[in-house]
Design a protein around this motif. Sequence first.
Motif, PDB file in Angstrom:
ATOM      1  N   ALA A  24       0.831  -1.209   0.000  1.00 53.54           N
ATOM      2  CA  ALA A  24       0.000   0.000   0.000  1.00 53.54           C
ATOM      3  C   ALA A  24       0.863   1.254   0.000  1.00 53.54           C
ATOM      4  N   GLN A  25       1.925   1.256   0.779  1.00 51.03           N
ATOM      5  CA  GLN A  25       2.768   2.440   0.903  1.00 51.03           C
ATOM      6  C   GLN A  25       3.622   2.684  -0.342  1.00 51.03           C
ATOM      7  N   VAL A  26       3.989   1.622  -1.051  1.00 50.78           N
ATOM      8  CA  VAL A  26       4.787   1.769  -2.261  1.00 50.78           C
ATOM      9  C   VAL A  26       3.953   2.358  -3.393  1.00 50.78           C
ATOM     10  N   GLY A  27       2.655   2.111  -3.375  1.00 56.87           N
ATOM     11  CA  GLY A  27       1.813   2.693  -4.424  1.00 56.87           C
ATOM     12  C   GLY A  27       0.628   1.857  -4.824  1.00 56.87           C
ATOM     13  N   GLY A  28       0.488   0.672  -4.238  1.00 55.71           N
ATOM     14  CA  GLY A  28      -0.682  -0.157  -4.486  1.00 55.71           C
ATOM     15  C   GLY A  28      -0.856  -0.563  -5.936  1.00 55.71           C
ATOM     16  N   PRO A  29      -2.108  -0.818  -6.341  1.00 55.61           N
ATOM     17  CA  PRO A  29      -2.386  -1.301  -7.697  1.00 55.61           C
ATOM     18  C   PRO A  29      -1.873  -0.371  -8.801  1.00 55.61           C
ATOM     19  N   SER A  30      -1.900   0.928  -8.568  1.00 59.00           N
ATOM     20  CA  SER A  30      -1.435   1.849  -9.610  1.00 59.00           C
ATOM     21  C   SER A  30       0.070   1.712  -9.831  1.00 59.00           C
ATOM     22  N   PHE A  31       0.826   1.414  -8.782  1.00 61.47           N
ATOM     23  CA  PHE A  31       2.271   1.186  -8.929  1.00 61.47           C
ATOM     24  C   PHE A  31       2.525  -0.072  -9.755  1.00 61.47           C
ATOM     25  N   VAL A  32       1.819  -1.160  -9.434  1.00 60.90           N
ATOM     26  CA  VAL A  32       1.988  -2.416 -10.164  1.00 60.90           C
ATOM     27  C   VAL A  32       1.656  -2.206 -11.638  1.00 60.90           C
ATOM     28  N   LYS A  33       0.555  -1.517 -11.912  1.00 61.08           N
ATOM     29  CA  LYS A  33       0.149  -1.251 -13.292  1.00 61.08           C
ATOM     30  C   LYS A  33       1.221  -0.434 -14.019  1.00 61.08           C
ATOM     31  N   ALA A  34       1.771   0.558 -13.366  1.00 61.65           N
ATOM     32  CA  ALA A  34       2.800   1.401 -13.977  1.00 61.65           C
ATOM     33  C   ALA A  34       4.072   0.608 -14.263  1.00 61.65           C
ATOM     34  N   VAL A  35       4.458  -0.296 -13.349  1.00 59.45           N
ATOM     35  CA  VAL A  35       5.662  -1.115 -13.533  1.00 59.45           C
ATOM     36  C   VAL A  35       5.492  -2.060 -14.713  1.00 59.45           C
ATOM     37  N   LYS A  36       4.301  -2.606 -14.875  1.00 61.60           N
ATOM     38  CA  LYS A  36       4.064  -3.581 -15.948  1.00 61.60           C
ATOM     39  C   LYS A  36       4.212  -2.958 -17.338  1.00 61.60           C
ATOM     40  N   GLY A  37       4.171  -1.635 -17.445  1.00 58.74           N
ATOM     41  CA  GLY A  37       4.399  -0.968 -18.728  1.00 58.74           C
ATOM     42  C   GLY A  37       5.801  -1.257 -19.259  1.00 58.74           C
ATOM     43  N   PRO A  38       6.855  -0.816 -18.548  1.00 58.04           N
ATOM     44  CA  PRO A  38       8.210  -1.070 -19.037  1.00 58.04           C
ATOM     45  C   PRO A  38       8.720  -2.484 -18.747  1.00 58.04           C
ATOM     46  N   LEU A  39       8.106  -3.179 -17.785  1.00 55.32           N
ATOM     47  CA  LEU A  39       8.553  -4.526 -17.402  1.00 55.32           C
ATOM     48  C   LEU A  39       7.375  -5.515 -17.469  1.00 55.32           C
ATOM     49  N   PRO A  40       6.806  -5.742 -18.662  1.00 50.74           N
ATOM     50  CA  PRO A  40       5.620  -6.596 -18.748  1.00 50.74           C
ATOM     51  C   PRO A  40       5.878  -8.053 -18.351  1.00 50.74           C
ATOM     52  N   TRP A  41       7.114  -8.484 -18.349  1.00 52.40           N
ATOM     53  CA  TRP A  41       7.466  -9.859 -17.982  1.00 52.40           C
ATOM     54  C   TRP A  41       7.555 -10.058 -16.470  1.00 52.40           C
ATOM     55  N   SER A  42       7.533  -8.983 -15.714  1.00 53.30           N
ATOM     56  CA  SER A  42       7.703  -9.085 -14.260  1.00 53.30           C
ATOM     57  C   SER A  42       6.490  -9.738 -13.605  1.00 53.30           C
ATOM     58  N   SER A  43       6.770 -10.646 -12.685  1.00 53.94           N
ATOM     59  CA  SER A  43       5.733 -11.249 -11.843  1.00 53.94           C
ATOM     60  C   SER A  43       5.819 -10.576 -10.489  1.00 53.94           C
ATOM     61  N   ILE A  44       4.751  -9.932 -10.091  1.00 54.59           N
ATOM     62  CA  ILE A  44       4.745  -9.078  -8.898  1.00 54.59           C
ATOM     63  C   ILE A  44       3.733  -9.588  -7.886  1.00 54.59           C
ATOM     64  N   MET A  45       4.179  -9.673  -6.632  1.00 50.33           N
ATOM     65  CA  MET A  45       3.339 -10.109  -5.529  1.00 50.33           C
ATOM     66  C   MET A  45       3.293  -8.982  -4.500  1.00 50.33           C
ATOM     67  N   PRO A  46       2.181  -8.214  -4.450  1.00 48.69           N
ATOM     68  CA  PRO A  46       2.079  -7.170  -3.431  1.00 48.69           C
ATOM     69  C   PRO A  46       1.868  -7.786  -2.054  1.00 48.69           C
ATOM     70  N   THR A  47       2.544  -7.241  -1.058  1.00 44.80           N
ATOM     71  CA  THR A  47       2.409  -7.713   0.316  1.00 44.80           C
ATOM     72  C   THR A  47       2.439  -6.519   1.257  1.00 44.80           C
ATOM     73  N   GLY A  48       1.595  -6.541   2.245  1.00 41.16           N
ATOM     74  CA  GLY A  48       1.561  -5.466   3.242  1.00 41.16           C
ATOM     75  C   GLY A  48       0.577  -4.386   2.843  1.00 41.16           C
ATOM     76  N   GLY A  49      -0.479  -4.208   3.623  1.00 41.85           N
ATOM     77  CA  GLY A  49      -1.474  -3.203   3.330  1.00 41.85           C
ATOM     78  C   GLY A  49      -2.335  -3.542   2.133  1.00 41.85           C
ATOM     79  N   VAL A  50      -2.448  -4.817   1.812  1.00 36.07           N
ATOM     80  CA  VAL A  50      -3.235  -5.262   0.667  1.00 36.07           C
ATOM     81  C   VAL A  50      -4.575  -5.762   1.179  1.00 36.07           C
ATOM     82  N   SER A  51      -5.639  -5.328   0.524  1.00 35.15           N
ATOM     83  CA  SER A  51      -6.961  -5.833   0.911  1.00 35.15           C
ATOM     84  C   SER A  51      -7.726  -6.214  -0.347  1.00 35.15           C
ATOM     85  N   PRO A  52      -8.712  -7.122  -0.193  1.00 36.00           N
ATOM     86  CA  PRO A  52      -9.474  -7.556  -1.378  1.00 36.00           C
ATOM     87  C   PRO A  52     -10.299  -6.425  -1.971  1.00 36.00           C
TER      88      PRO A  52
END
Length: 171
Positions: free
Chosen positions: A143-171
């Motif tokens: 959550a503090q790093v940027g949540g879903p918007s951070f993951v979405k932004a990272v996937k632009g230049p790094l579409p091959w990255s597998s990302i697991m958010p942890t901490g401050g994550v809720s359904p």
Amino acid sequence: MAQYSRIAVATQMKETGIVPVFYHQDVNTCKEILKACYEGGARVFEFTNRGDFAHEVFAELVKYASRELPGMMLGVGSVIDVGTTALYLQLGANFIVSPVINAEMAKSCNRRKVAWMPGCGSVTEISYAEELGAEVVKIFPGAQVGGPSFVKAVKGPLPWSSIMPTGGVSP
């Protein structure tokens, strides 16, 4: 020794879509939680290295899962150094999760083909972790790093990255 390769763990994580994370000092409580997660469909489970003698509880969970929960891939989280990594690898961890990037931990896991998932908070850290062999990176604290918007932004230049958010994550 790990029962599952890092590729098998990463594949199962992707198929399941969630990795339960839990710690308790009582092994029987941990067994009940592990079994409930298993019955709910989870096949990857992260036990956190958070308390005194956590490694002893983990050792019992590995034996229990091996006997009673076929296909359960047990790993350990909150590991920050190579000594603790080696201890958990010896106890049968199928993956190691860390809040930090530590190249010596990566080397230790890579030697045994065990998944290592370091905590990352930037594109540079994600790229470096992948260079060190991480199949999956942990965004922490999510959550503090940027949540879903951070993951979405990272996937632009790094579409091959597998990302697991942890901490401050809720359904």
